[in-house]
Write a protein that holds these residues in place. Sequence first.
Motif, PDB file in Angstrom:
ATOM      1  N   LEU A 139       0.816  -1.211   0.000  1.00  0.00           N
ATOM      2  CA  LEU A 139       0.000   0.000   0.000  1.00  0.00           C
ATOM      3  C   LEU A 139       0.851   1.263   0.000  1.00  0.00           C
ATOM      4  O   LEU A 139       0.536   2.227  -0.700  1.00  0.00           O
ATOM      5  CB  LEU A 139      -0.926  -0.004   1.217  1.00  0.00           C
ATOM      6  N   VAL A 140       1.964   1.264   0.737  1.00  0.00           N
ATOM      7  CA  VAL A 140       2.800   2.467   0.778  1.00  0.00           C
ATOM      8  C   VAL A 140       3.489   2.688  -0.569  1.00  0.00           C
ATOM      9  O   VAL A 140       3.597   3.828  -1.044  1.00  0.00           O
ATOM     10  CB  VAL A 140       3.830   2.408   1.929  1.00  0.00           C
ATOM     11  N   GLN A 141       3.925   1.608  -1.215  1.00  0.00           N
ATOM     12  CA  GLN A 141       4.577   1.744  -2.515  1.00  0.00           C
ATOM     13  C   GLN A 141       3.576   2.172  -3.591  1.00  0.00           C
ATOM     14  O   GLN A 141       3.847   3.072  -4.383  1.00  0.00           O
ATOM     15  CB  GLN A 141       5.227   0.413  -2.905  1.00  0.00           C
ATOM     16  N   TYR A 142       2.417   1.526  -3.595  1.00  0.00           N
ATOM     17  CA  TYR A 142       1.427   1.821  -4.638  1.00  0.00           C
ATOM     18  C   TYR A 142       0.880   3.239  -4.490  1.00  0.00           C
ATOM     19  O   TYR A 142       0.806   3.992  -5.471  1.00  0.00           O
ATOM     20  CB  TYR A 142       0.277   0.809  -4.577  1.00  0.00           C
ATOM     21  N   SER A 143       0.499   3.608  -3.266  1.00  0.00           N
ATOM     22  CA  SER A 143      -0.093   4.927  -3.057  1.00  0.00           C
ATOM     23  C   SER A 143       0.907   6.048  -3.331  1.00  0.00           C
ATOM     24  O   SER A 143       0.547   7.097  -3.885  1.00  0.00           O
ATOM     25  CB  SER A 143      -0.648   5.047  -1.636  1.00  0.00           C
ATOM     26  N   ILE A 156       4.311  13.084   6.289  1.00  0.00           N
ATOM     27  CA  ILE A 156       3.497  13.542   7.410  1.00  0.00           C
ATOM     28  C   ILE A 156       3.135  12.352   8.294  1.00  0.00           C
ATOM     29  O   ILE A 156       2.551  12.507   9.369  1.00  0.00           O
ATOM     30  CB  ILE A 156       2.230  14.259   6.886  1.00  0.00           C
ATOM     31  N   ALA A 157       3.515  11.151   7.882  1.00  0.00           N
ATOM     32  CA  ALA A 157       3.190   9.914   8.600  1.00  0.00           C
ATOM     33  C   ALA A 157       3.438   9.979  10.113  1.00  0.00           C
ATOM     34  O   ALA A 157       2.608   9.475  10.889  1.00  0.00           O
ATOM     35  CB  ALA A 157       3.960   8.740   7.991  1.00  0.00           C
ATOM     36  N   PRO A 158       4.549  10.574  10.592  1.00  0.00           N
ATOM     37  CA  PRO A 158       4.764  10.616  12.045  1.00  0.00           C
ATOM     38  C   PRO A 158       3.643  11.296  12.828  1.00  0.00           C
ATOM     39  O   PRO A 158       3.411  10.966  13.996  1.00  0.00           O
ATOM     40  CB  PRO A 158       6.080  11.388  12.183  1.00  0.00           C
ATOM     41  N   VAL A 159       2.937  12.236  12.192  1.00  0.00           N
ATOM     42  CA  VAL A 159       1.804  12.871  12.867  1.00  0.00           C
ATOM     43  C   VAL A 159       0.694  11.848  13.082  1.00  0.00           C
ATOM     44  O   VAL A 159       0.055  11.808  14.138  1.00  0.00           O
ATOM     45  CB  VAL A 159       1.280  14.073  12.052  1.00  0.00           C
ATOM     46  N   VAL A 209       1.179   8.737  13.425  1.00  0.00           N
ATOM     47  CA  VAL A 209       1.679   7.843  14.478  1.00  0.00           C
ATOM     48  C   VAL A 209       1.392   8.451  15.850  1.00  0.00           C
ATOM     49  O   VAL A 209       0.942   7.757  16.781  1.00  0.00           O
ATOM     50  CB  VAL A 209       3.192   7.581  14.303  1.00  0.00           C
ATOM     51  N   ILE A 210       1.647   9.748  15.995  1.00  0.00           N
ATOM     52  CA  ILE A 210       1.377  10.439  17.260  1.00  0.00           C
ATOM     53  C   ILE A 210      -0.103  10.314  17.622  1.00  0.00           C
ATOM     54  O   ILE A 210      -0.471   9.973  18.755  1.00  0.00           O
ATOM     55  CB  ILE A 210       1.770  11.928  17.168  1.00  0.00           C
ATOM     56  N   ILE A 211      -0.975  10.591  16.653  1.00  0.00           N
ATOM     57  CA  ILE A 211      -2.419  10.525  16.891  1.00  0.00           C
ATOM     58  C   ILE A 211      -2.833   9.117  17.299  1.00  0.00           C
ATOM     59  O   ILE A 211      -3.653   8.923  18.206  1.00  0.00           O
ATOM     60  CB  ILE A 211      -3.194  10.978  15.629  1.00  0.00           C
ATOM     61  N   TRP A 212      -2.250   8.114  16.649  1.00  0.00           N
ATOM     62  CA  TRP A 212      -2.570   6.716  16.968  1.00  0.00           C
ATOM     63  C   TRP A 212      -2.189   6.389  18.414  1.00  0.00           C
ATOM     64  O   TRP A 212      -2.967   5.782  19.146  1.00  0.00           O
ATOM     65  CB  TRP A 212      -1.857   5.793  16.000  1.00  0.00           C
ATOM     66  N   TYR A 213      -0.988   6.803  18.811  1.00  0.00           N
ATOM     67  CA  TYR A 213      -0.541   6.524  20.172  1.00  0.00           C
ATOM     68  C   TYR A 213      -1.400   7.241  21.204  1.00  0.00           C
ATOM     69  O   TYR A 213      -1.667   6.723  22.289  1.00  0.00           O
ATOM     70  CB  TYR A 213       0.930   6.919  20.347  1.00  0.00           C
ATOM     71  N   LEU A 249       2.348   4.423   5.536  1.00  0.00           N
ATOM     72  CA  LEU A 249       3.698   4.506   6.102  1.00  0.00           C
ATOM     73  C   LEU A 249       3.633   4.510   7.628  1.00  0.00           C
ATOM     74  O   LEU A 249       4.501   3.927   8.293  1.00  0.00           O
ATOM     75  CB  LEU A 249       4.414   5.763   5.598  1.00  0.00           C
ATOM     76  N   ALA A 250       2.604   5.128   8.178  1.00  0.00           N
ATOM     77  CA  ALA A 250       2.421   5.115   9.631  1.00  0.00           C
ATOM     78  C   ALA A 250       2.185   3.683  10.112  1.00  0.00           C
ATOM     79  O   ALA A 250       2.767   3.249  11.118  1.00  0.00           O
ATOM     80  CB  ALA A 250       1.250   6.010  10.020  1.00  0.00           C
ATOM     81  N   PHE A 251       1.342   2.949   9.391  1.00  0.00           N
ATOM     82  CA  PHE A 251       1.112   1.538   9.731  1.00  0.00           C
ATOM     83  C   PHE A 251       2.411   0.752   9.622  1.00  0.00           C
ATOM     84  O   PHE A 251       2.742  -0.053  10.492  1.00  0.00           O
ATOM     85  CB  PHE A 251       0.059   0.933   8.805  1.00  0.00           C
ATOM     86  N   TYR A 252       3.144   0.985   8.540  1.00  0.00           N
ATOM     87  CA  TYR A 252       4.435   0.334   8.297  1.00  0.00           C
ATOM     88  C   TYR A 252       5.368   0.562   9.487  1.00  0.00           C
ATOM     89  O   TYR A 252       6.016  -0.362   9.975  1.00  0.00           O
ATOM     90  CB  TYR A 252       5.020   0.938   7.016  1.00  0.00           C
ATOM     91  N   THR A 253       5.406   1.795   9.971  1.00  0.00           N
ATOM     92  CA  THR A 253       6.293   2.165  11.077  1.00  0.00           C
ATOM     93  C   THR A 253       5.877   1.502  12.387  1.00  0.00           C
ATOM     94  O   THR A 253       6.725   1.004  13.136  1.00  0.00           O
ATOM     95  CB  THR A 253       6.296   3.694  11.256  1.00  0.00           C
ATOM     96  N   ILE A 254       4.571   1.501  12.650  1.00  0.00           N
ATOM     97  CA  ILE A 254       4.065   0.946  13.906  1.00  0.00           C
ATOM     98  C   ILE A 254       4.142  -0.578  13.921  1.00  0.00           C
ATOM     99  O   ILE A 254       4.476  -1.182  14.949  1.00  0.00           O
ATOM    100  CB  ILE A 254       2.610   1.407  14.143  1.00  0.00           C
ATOM    101  N   TYR A 255       3.862  -1.209  12.782  1.00  0.00           N
ATOM    102  CA  TYR A 255       3.733  -2.668  12.740  1.00  0.00           C
ATOM    103  C   TYR A 255       5.067  -3.389  12.539  1.00  0.00           C
ATOM    104  O   TYR A 255       5.228  -4.530  12.974  1.00  0.00           O
ATOM    105  CB  TYR A 255       2.776  -3.061  11.605  1.00  0.00           C
ATOM    106  N   ALA A 256       6.014  -2.724  11.901  1.00  0.00           N
ATOM    107  CA  ALA A 256       7.288  -3.367  11.542  1.00  0.00           C
ATOM    108  C   ALA A 256       8.030  -4.016  12.709  1.00  0.00           C
ATOM    109  O   ALA A 256       8.579  -5.109  12.558  1.00  0.00           O
ATOM    110  CB  ALA A 256       8.200  -2.366  10.837  1.00  0.00           C
ATOM    111  N   PRO A 257       8.088  -3.396  13.911  1.00  0.00           N
ATOM    112  CA  PRO A 257       8.847  -3.998  15.019  1.00  0.00           C
ATOM    113  C   PRO A 257       8.427  -5.419  15.377  1.00  0.00           C
ATOM    114  O   PRO A 257       9.233  -6.190  15.897  1.00  0.00           O
ATOM    115  CB  PRO A 257       8.585  -3.027  16.180  1.00  0.00           C
ATOM    116  N   ARG A 258       7.179  -5.793  15.096  1.00  0.00           N
ATOM    117  CA  ARG A 258       6.729  -7.154  15.384  1.00  0.00           C
ATOM    118  C   ARG A 258       7.590  -8.185  14.659  1.00  0.00           C
ATOM    119  O   ARG A 258       7.800  -9.288  15.150  1.00  0.00           O
ATOM    120  CB  ARG A 258       5.266  -7.331  14.940  1.00  0.00           C
ATOM    121  N   LEU A 259       8.065  -7.801  13.489  1.00  0.00           N
ATOM    122  CA  LEU A 259       8.895  -8.706  12.696  1.00  0.00           C
ATOM    123  C   LEU A 259      10.381  -8.403  12.860  1.00  0.00           C
ATOM    124  O   LEU A 259      11.206  -9.311  12.938  1.00  0.00           O
ATOM    125  CB  LEU A 259       8.502  -8.601  11.222  1.00  0.00           C
TER     126      LEU A 259
END
Length: 304
Positions: free
Chosen positions: A91-95, A114-117, A119-123, A175-185
Amino acid sequence: MSYFFTKRFLGICFAIIGATFWGLGGTVSDELFRHHGINMNWYVTARLTISGILLLSLYKLMYRRHSLFAIFKNKSTLLALMLFSILGMLLVQYSYMASINYGNAAVATLLQYIAPVYVIIWYVIRKKEVLQLFDIIAIVLTLTGTFLLLTNGSISQIVVAPPSLIWGIISGLSLAFYTIYAPRLLNSFSPILVVGWAMMLSGILMNFQTPIWHFNYESLNFATINYLLFGIIAGTTIAFFFFINSLQYLSAKETTLYGTIEPVVAVVASVLWLKIQFLPFQLVGMLLILILIVILSLKKQPDS
């Protein structure tokens, strides 16, 4: 002490090279869509498939005794990889490419960063972080900078194509999802292995939509071939490889800071090379977003 400095210097070089290639890769993609008739869907397929193969090959060369398929042995890990591949990598590559296709690389890259914003809102929503003055300033900078970038200060008109805006927002969210979810792997497997498989799986899915072999090879010329090679290999494979390897020598915070070079490179290359012109208030908006990106990179995110 000199040894530490050498390692740190190497890490800084890796991060800067990776981010620079990402920025130039976006601008090259813009050139391919605008003047070389390259189909965006096919390009995404080619980027993901070829880069996936190359990164997995590099992993095997670097870690000969390690299995490429270790990440598939556990069902929960496999599910995590599939989610990361589809909602993160694909999704990040295609979009991002769609935003470039409908607009330009400079705007697409700034909207993505703007993805880090998000991420902040999600947290904050998840109550893992309390909304602070820093966060409020970041959100205000985001809204103001994006408004100026998209409208040049006029409420009555949007100077960026709506599809580019929509895909750019989706790119930032993914990209925000990518950043938040990546540590699991990434906490269990090598970043090169994770990114390589994410690209490979995403590329396989894209091949069902636009097969890599569906291409008008007769339309190729020397310039197009060079741009394709740069966009796919340097702008994707090498960029990811260098940036990922910088994490061996730098903290994630430092690597993210040096990564902010990407939107700067994309903006400068778009103006100087592609001759894209921006209106005065758009430039102010860009400056605000670039300031935002830098200050967000200095902020430590909470554990996910």
